[in-house]
Design a protein around this motif. Structure first.
Motif, PDB file in Angstrom:
ATOM      1  N   ASN A 215       9.259   5.935  -1.599  1.00  0.00           N
ATOM      2  CA  ASN A 215       9.553   5.557  -2.963  1.00  0.00           C
ATOM      3  C   ASN A 215       9.391   3.912  -3.206  1.00  0.00           C
ATOM      4  OD1 ASN A 215       9.802   8.058  -3.951  1.00  0.00           O
ATOM      5  ND2 ASN A 215      11.913   8.132  -3.651  1.00  0.00           N
ATOM      6  N   ASP A 216       9.356   3.328  -1.922  1.00  0.00           N
ATOM      7  CA  ASP A 216       9.647   1.867  -2.085  1.00  0.00           C
ATOM      8  C   ASP A 216       7.962   1.522  -1.381  1.00  0.00           C
ATOM      9  OD1 ASP A 216      10.582  -0.820  -1.993  1.00  0.00           O
ATOM     10  OD2 ASP A 216      11.666  -0.462  -0.006  1.00  0.00           O
ATOM     11  N   VAL A 217       7.292   1.258  -2.641  1.00  0.00           N
ATOM     12  CA  VAL A 217       5.929   0.892  -2.353  1.00  0.00           C
ATOM     13  C   VAL A 217       5.513  -0.624  -2.107  1.00  0.00           C
ATOM     14  CG1 VAL A 217       3.603   1.316  -2.954  1.00  0.00           C
ATOM     15  CG2 VAL A 217       5.240   3.034  -3.167  1.00  0.00           C
ATOM     16  N   ILE A 218       4.872  -1.219  -1.194  1.00  0.00           N
ATOM     17  CA  ILE A 218       4.715  -2.409  -0.930  1.00  0.00           C
ATOM     18  C   ILE A 218       3.622  -2.904  -2.022  1.00  0.00           C
ATOM     19  CG2 ILE A 218       3.917  -4.397   0.724  1.00  0.00           C
ATOM     20  CD1 ILE A 218       5.466  -2.736   2.768  1.00  0.00           C
ATOM     21  N   ASP A 219       3.587  -3.666  -3.040  1.00  0.00           N
ATOM     22  CA  ASP A 219       2.587  -3.811  -3.718  1.00  0.00           C
ATOM     23  C   ASP A 219       2.081  -5.220  -4.040  1.00  0.00           C
ATOM     24  OD1 ASP A 219       4.546  -4.717  -5.382  1.00  0.00           O
ATOM     25  OD2 ASP A 219       4.582  -3.172  -7.060  1.00  0.00           O
ATOM     26  N   THR A 220       2.440  -5.987  -3.163  1.00  0.00           N
ATOM     27  CA  THR A 220       1.961  -7.575  -3.174  1.00  0.00           C
ATOM     28  C   THR A 220       1.779  -7.819  -1.902  1.00  0.00           C
ATOM     29  OG1 THR A 220       4.232  -8.501  -3.167  1.00  0.00           O
ATOM     30  CG2 THR A 220       3.247  -7.897  -5.271  1.00  0.00           C
ATOM     31  N   LEU A 221       1.143  -8.939  -1.586  1.00  0.00           N
ATOM     32  CA  LEU A 221       0.868  -9.473  -0.453  1.00  0.00           C
ATOM     33  C   LEU A 221       2.051 -10.185   0.188  1.00  0.00           C
ATOM     34  CD1 LEU A 221      -2.711 -11.053  -0.363  1.00  0.00           C
ATOM     35  CD2 LEU A 221      -2.060  -8.881   0.690  1.00  0.00           C
ATOM     36  N   ALA A 222       2.913 -10.747  -0.613  1.00  0.00           N
ATOM     37  CA  ALA A 222       4.136 -11.290  -0.450  1.00  0.00           C
ATOM     38  C   ALA A 222       5.292 -10.447   0.145  1.00  0.00           C
ATOM     39  CB  ALA A 222       4.857 -12.041  -1.570  1.00  0.00           C
ATOM     40  N   GLU A 223       5.110  -9.209  -0.191  1.00  0.00           N
ATOM     41  CA  GLU A 223       5.870  -8.135   0.061  1.00  0.00           C
ATOM     42  C   GLU A 223       5.362  -7.615   1.326  1.00  0.00           C
ATOM     43  OE1 GLU A 223       6.098  -4.932  -2.759  1.00  0.00           O
ATOM     44  OE2 GLU A 223       7.102  -6.169  -4.109  1.00  0.00           O
TER      45      GLU A 223
ATOM     46  N   LYS B 175      -3.770  13.922   4.385  1.00  0.00           N
ATOM     47  CA  LYS B 175      -3.245  14.943   3.346  1.00  0.00           C
ATOM     48  C   LYS B 175      -3.746  14.477   1.863  1.00  0.00           C
ATOM     49  CE  LYS B 175       0.625  17.921   2.099  1.00  0.00           C
ATOM     50  NZ  LYS B 175       1.971  18.143   2.385  1.00  0.00           N
ATOM     51  N   ASP B 176      -3.070  13.414   1.518  1.00  0.00           N
ATOM     52  CA  ASP B 176      -3.310  12.935   0.131  1.00  0.00           C
ATOM     53  C   ASP B 176      -4.094  11.517  -0.012  1.00  0.00           C
ATOM     54  OD1 ASP B 176      -1.627  10.879   0.756  1.00  0.00           O
ATOM     55  OD2 ASP B 176      -0.037  11.934  -0.293  1.00  0.00           O
ATOM     56  N   GLY B 177      -4.606  10.947   1.006  1.00  0.00           N
ATOM     57  CA  GLY B 177      -5.489   9.889   0.723  1.00  0.00           C
ATOM     58  C   GLY B 177      -4.575   8.416   0.418  1.00  0.00           C
ATOM     59  N   SER B 178      -3.200   8.581   0.573  1.00  0.00           N
ATOM     60  CA  SER B 178      -2.561   7.477   0.211  1.00  0.00           C
ATOM     61  C   SER B 178      -2.452   6.354   1.570  1.00  0.00           C
ATOM     62  CB  SER B 178      -0.944   7.820   0.019  1.00  0.00           C
ATOM     63  OG  SER B 178      -0.455   8.418   0.938  1.00  0.00           O
ATOM     64  N   ARG B 179      -2.523   5.294   1.267  1.00  0.00           N
ATOM     65  CA  ARG B 179      -2.561   4.139   2.115  1.00  0.00           C
ATOM     66  C   ARG B 179      -0.972   3.848   2.685  1.00  0.00           C
ATOM     67  NH1 ARG B 179      -7.661   3.352   3.290  1.00  0.00           N
ATOM     68  NH2 ARG B 179      -8.928   3.175   1.237  1.00  0.00           N
ATOM     69  N   PHE B 180      -0.870   3.307   4.104  1.00  0.00           N
ATOM     70  CA  PHE B 180       0.467   2.864   4.470  1.00  0.00           C
ATOM     71  C   PHE B 180       0.264   1.923   5.421  1.00  0.00           C
ATOM     72  CE2 PHE B 180      -0.688   6.750   6.593  1.00  0.00           C
ATOM     73  CZ  PHE B 180      -0.191   6.509   8.085  1.00  0.00           C
ATOM     74  N   VAL B 181       1.450   1.152   5.616  1.00  0.00           N
ATOM     75  CA  VAL B 181       1.230   0.283   6.886  1.00  0.00           C
ATOM     76  C   VAL B 181       2.383   0.970   7.982  1.00  0.00           C
ATOM     77  CG1 VAL B 181       3.218  -1.192   5.813  1.00  0.00           C
ATOM     78  CG2 VAL B 181       1.639  -1.887   7.696  1.00  0.00           C
TER      79      VAL B 181
ATOM     80  N   ALA C  96       7.156   3.587   8.632  1.00  0.00           N
ATOM     81  CA  ALA C  96       5.959   3.280   7.966  1.00  0.00           C
ATOM     82  C   ALA C  96       6.406   3.179   6.403  1.00  0.00           C
ATOM     83  CB  ALA C  96       5.166   4.689   7.796  1.00  0.00           C
ATOM     84  N   ARG C  97       5.543   2.380   5.811  1.00  0.00           N
ATOM     85  CA  ARG C  97       5.959   1.891   4.277  1.00  0.00           C
ATOM     86  C   ARG C  97       4.412   2.024   3.548  1.00  0.00           C
ATOM     87  NH1 ARG C  97       9.546  -2.073   3.115  1.00  0.00           N
ATOM     88  NH2 ARG C  97       8.626  -1.904   0.859  1.00  0.00           N
TER      89      ARG C  97
END
Length: 82
Positions: A5-13, A41-47, A59-60
């Motif tokens: 639920n804690d998605v990284i959505d900026t380059l600063a994050e 499974k769902d195509g979502s992206r993560f680091v 993973a985030r």
């Protein structure tokens, strides 16, 4: 995946996350690398943070924009400007 639920959505994050990993902020042992990936499974992206055996340590989720624009940051590391 950790903290879905804690998605990284900026380059600063993303930068902050990478610095935390580098400085031991998550208490991870044996960190060998960081990479970006796509969930099959769902195509979502993560680091992801890996150990020497390529075992996933942390993973985030990240947004598509961060995936596209943050690849060099993950690949080359976060360099602090003096």
């Amino acid at each position: 995946m950790n903290n879905e639920n804690d998605v990284i959505d900026t380059l600063a994050e993303l930068e902050s996350f990478l610095i935390d990993v580098e400085n031991g902020g998550f208490g991870l042992k044996g960190v060998a690398g960081v990479g970006m990936a796509t969930n099959n499974k769902d195509g979502s992206r993560f680091v992801a943070v890996f150990d020497d055996n390529q075992k996933l340590l942390l993973a985030r989720m990240i947004t598509e924009d961060v995936f596209q624009t943050g690849q060099d940051m993950v690949r080359n590391g976060v360099g602090r400007k003096h």
